[in-house]
Motif scaffolding. Structure first.
Motif, PDB file in Angstrom:
ATOM      1  N   ARG A  52      82.263  46.805  13.599  1.00 61.40           N
ATOM      2  CA  ARG A  52      81.542  47.802  14.386  1.00 61.40           C
ATOM      3  C   ARG A  52      80.244  47.225  14.940  1.00 61.40           C
ATOM      4  NH1 ARG A  52      82.490  51.369  10.034  1.00 61.40           N
ATOM      5  NH2 ARG A  52      80.238  51.407   9.621  1.00 61.40           N
ATOM      6  N   TYR A  62      89.583  52.413  22.965  1.00 59.76           N
ATOM      7  CA  TYR A  62      88.396  53.239  22.797  1.00 59.76           C
ATOM      8  C   TYR A  62      88.829  54.710  22.790  1.00 59.76           C
ATOM      9  CZ  TYR A  62      86.815  48.940  25.106  1.00 59.76           C
ATOM     10  OH  TYR A  62      86.631  47.636  25.472  1.00 59.76           O
ATOM     11  N   SER A  63      87.982  55.561  22.293  1.00 59.23           N
ATOM     12  CA  SER A  63      88.231  56.998  22.383  1.00 59.23           C
ATOM     13  C   SER A  63      87.914  57.468  23.797  1.00 59.23           C
ATOM     14  CB  SER A  63      87.364  57.751  21.371  1.00 59.23           C
ATOM     15  OG  SER A  63      87.712  57.396  20.044  1.00 59.23           O
ATOM     16  N   TYR A  64      88.602  58.518  24.219  1.00 66.47           N
ATOM     17  CA  TYR A  64      88.411  59.018  25.589  1.00 66.47           C
ATOM     18  C   TYR A  64      88.432  60.546  25.582  1.00 66.47           C
ATOM     19  CZ  TYR A  64      89.109  59.823  30.581  1.00 66.47           C
ATOM     20  OH  TYR A  64      88.968  60.252  31.876  1.00 66.47           O
ATOM     21  N   TYR A  66      91.304  51.691  29.115  1.00 69.06           N
ATOM     22  CA  TYR A  66      91.093  52.123  27.729  1.00 69.06           C
ATOM     23  C   TYR A  66      92.285  51.776  26.847  1.00 69.06           C
ATOM     24  CZ  TYR A  66      86.909  54.983  28.542  1.00 69.06           C
ATOM     25  OH  TYR A  66      85.627  55.413  28.817  1.00 69.06           O
ATOM     26  N   PRO A  87      83.907  53.492  31.593  1.00 68.85           N
ATOM     27  CA  PRO A  87      84.083  54.103  30.278  1.00 68.85           C
ATOM     28  C   PRO A  87      83.008  55.142  30.003  1.00 68.85           C
ATOM     29  CG  PRO A  87      84.398  51.737  30.167  1.00 68.85           C
ATOM     30  CD  PRO A  87      83.903  52.037  31.534  1.00 68.85           C
ATOM     31  N   ASN A  88      83.491  56.255  29.359  1.00 64.33           N
ATOM     32  CA  ASN A  88      82.613  57.336  28.924  1.00 64.33           C
ATOM     33  C   ASN A  88      81.858  57.996  30.079  1.00 64.33           C
ATOM     34  OD1 ASN A  88      83.279  56.869  26.218  1.00 64.33           O
ATOM     35  ND2 ASN A  88      81.751  55.237  26.099  1.00 64.33           N
ATOM     36  N   LYS A 133      90.368  56.314  19.489  1.00 64.51           N
ATOM     37  CA  LYS A 133      90.567  54.873  19.343  1.00 64.51           C
ATOM     38  C   LYS A 133      91.647  54.585  18.309  1.00 64.51           C
ATOM     39  CE  LYS A 133      88.059  50.615  18.240  1.00 64.51           C
ATOM     40  NZ  LYS A 133      86.734  50.038  17.893  1.00 64.51           N
ATOM     41  N   PRO A 145      80.663  47.098  28.231  1.00 65.71           N
ATOM     42  CA  PRO A 145      81.786  47.897  28.733  1.00 65.71           C
ATOM     43  C   PRO A 145      82.364  47.299  29.997  1.00 65.71           C
ATOM     44  CG  PRO A 145      79.920  49.301  28.152  1.00 65.71           C
ATOM     45  CD  PRO A 145      79.428  47.888  28.123  1.00 65.71           C
ATOM     46  N   ASN A 196      81.286  44.871  17.833  1.00 68.35           N
ATOM     47  CA  ASN A 196      81.730  45.647  18.991  1.00 68.35           C
ATOM     48  C   ASN A 196      80.589  46.414  19.637  1.00 68.35           C
ATOM     49  OD1 ASN A 196      84.350  44.798  18.674  1.00 68.35           O
ATOM     50  ND2 ASN A 196      84.996  46.583  17.501  1.00 68.35           N
TER      51      ASN A 196
END
Length: 239
Positions: free
Chosen positions: A130, A189-191, A235, A162-163, A205, A138, A133
């Motif tokens: 983490r 990644y989460s989206y 993603y 992203p995001n 993710k 991005p 990363n």
């Protein structure tokens, strides 16, 4: 088919810095070994062995295939470290600037390989991964404008970073639930889906999605619970 994108290497500062350090160490060893000749054959074996690891690790990152080859890379690194310690001891103990240069280059490489054990071996949810990363830059695909592109029954709007959802780039999407889902992809990644576009999918993710086609900036996808929609391709990683 995996495409090589060295921008993925540039987007990861930790890996890029370690790669540069590894290249410097390898060049020091190679040049010094050339001046020595074939006195210590194990030096040449380790030099080209590490070149193979260097190229393999770089390609794995550049093709976003680390999760597919991480065990292979770690196995080769383990073998290399064993040989490196032998080579370092063999060269450092010889009172010669040329041999000392070879050993110094190997020390650079060993430090990088130890870091790569963590980089390639740590789980995604671990503190080390983490942290690494957290410094990743991005990736933002080029914006195609407001014109929609249609692929396999799905119209895609201009790419978004992203995001971030651009209010003036809402998609006009035709999702075809009856399409054949020929691929699977893992979420990098989460989206969070745009609340103004009911066709977009939200996912977390690591989630695995079924994919109709792997072309374009947006892919028609299906979640494990059967919900169908579109997801941004940057993603996702095909598996």
């Amino acid at each position: 088919m995996a495409y090589i994108d060295f921008g993925l290497v540039l987007a990861q500062p930790f890996f890029l810095c370690s790669l540069i350090l590894f290249v410097i160490g390898w060049l020091i060893t190679f040049v010094a070994a050339c001046t020595i000749g074939s006195t210590i054959h194990l030096v040449w074996v380790e030099t080209f062995y590490n070149l193979f690891i260097l190229l393999g690790a770089t390609l794995a990152v550049a093709t976003e295939a680390v999760h597919n080859y991480r065990l292979v890379i770690l196995t080769f690194i383990a073998g290399s470290l064993s040989l490196l310690f032998i080579c370092i001891e063999s060269t450092i103990n010889i009172r010669s600037n040329k041999y000392s240069a070879v050993g110094s280059g190997f020390i650079f490489q060993s430090l990088v390989l130890i870091f790569w054990v963590i980089y390639f071996g740590a789980e995604e949810d671990s503190l080390a991964k983490r942290t690494i990363n957290g410094f990743t830059i991005p990736r933002t695909p080029g914006v195609a404008g407001n014109n929609a592109a249609v692929s396999n029954g799905v119209a895609h709007h201009g790419a978004i970073s992203p995001n971030q959802q651009a209010q003036d780039n809402l998609s006009s999407v035709v999702v075809v639930p009856s399409q054949e889902y020929a691929y699977k992809a893992r979420a990098l990644y989460s989206y969070d889906a745009n609340p103004e576009d009911n066709n977009e999918l939200s996912f977390v993710k690591g989630e695995v999605l079924d994919i109709v086609d792997n072309k374009g900036k947006w892919w028609q996808a299906r979640k494990q619970d059967g919900i169908v929609g579109i997801a941004p391709s940057n993603y996702l990683q095909l598996i």
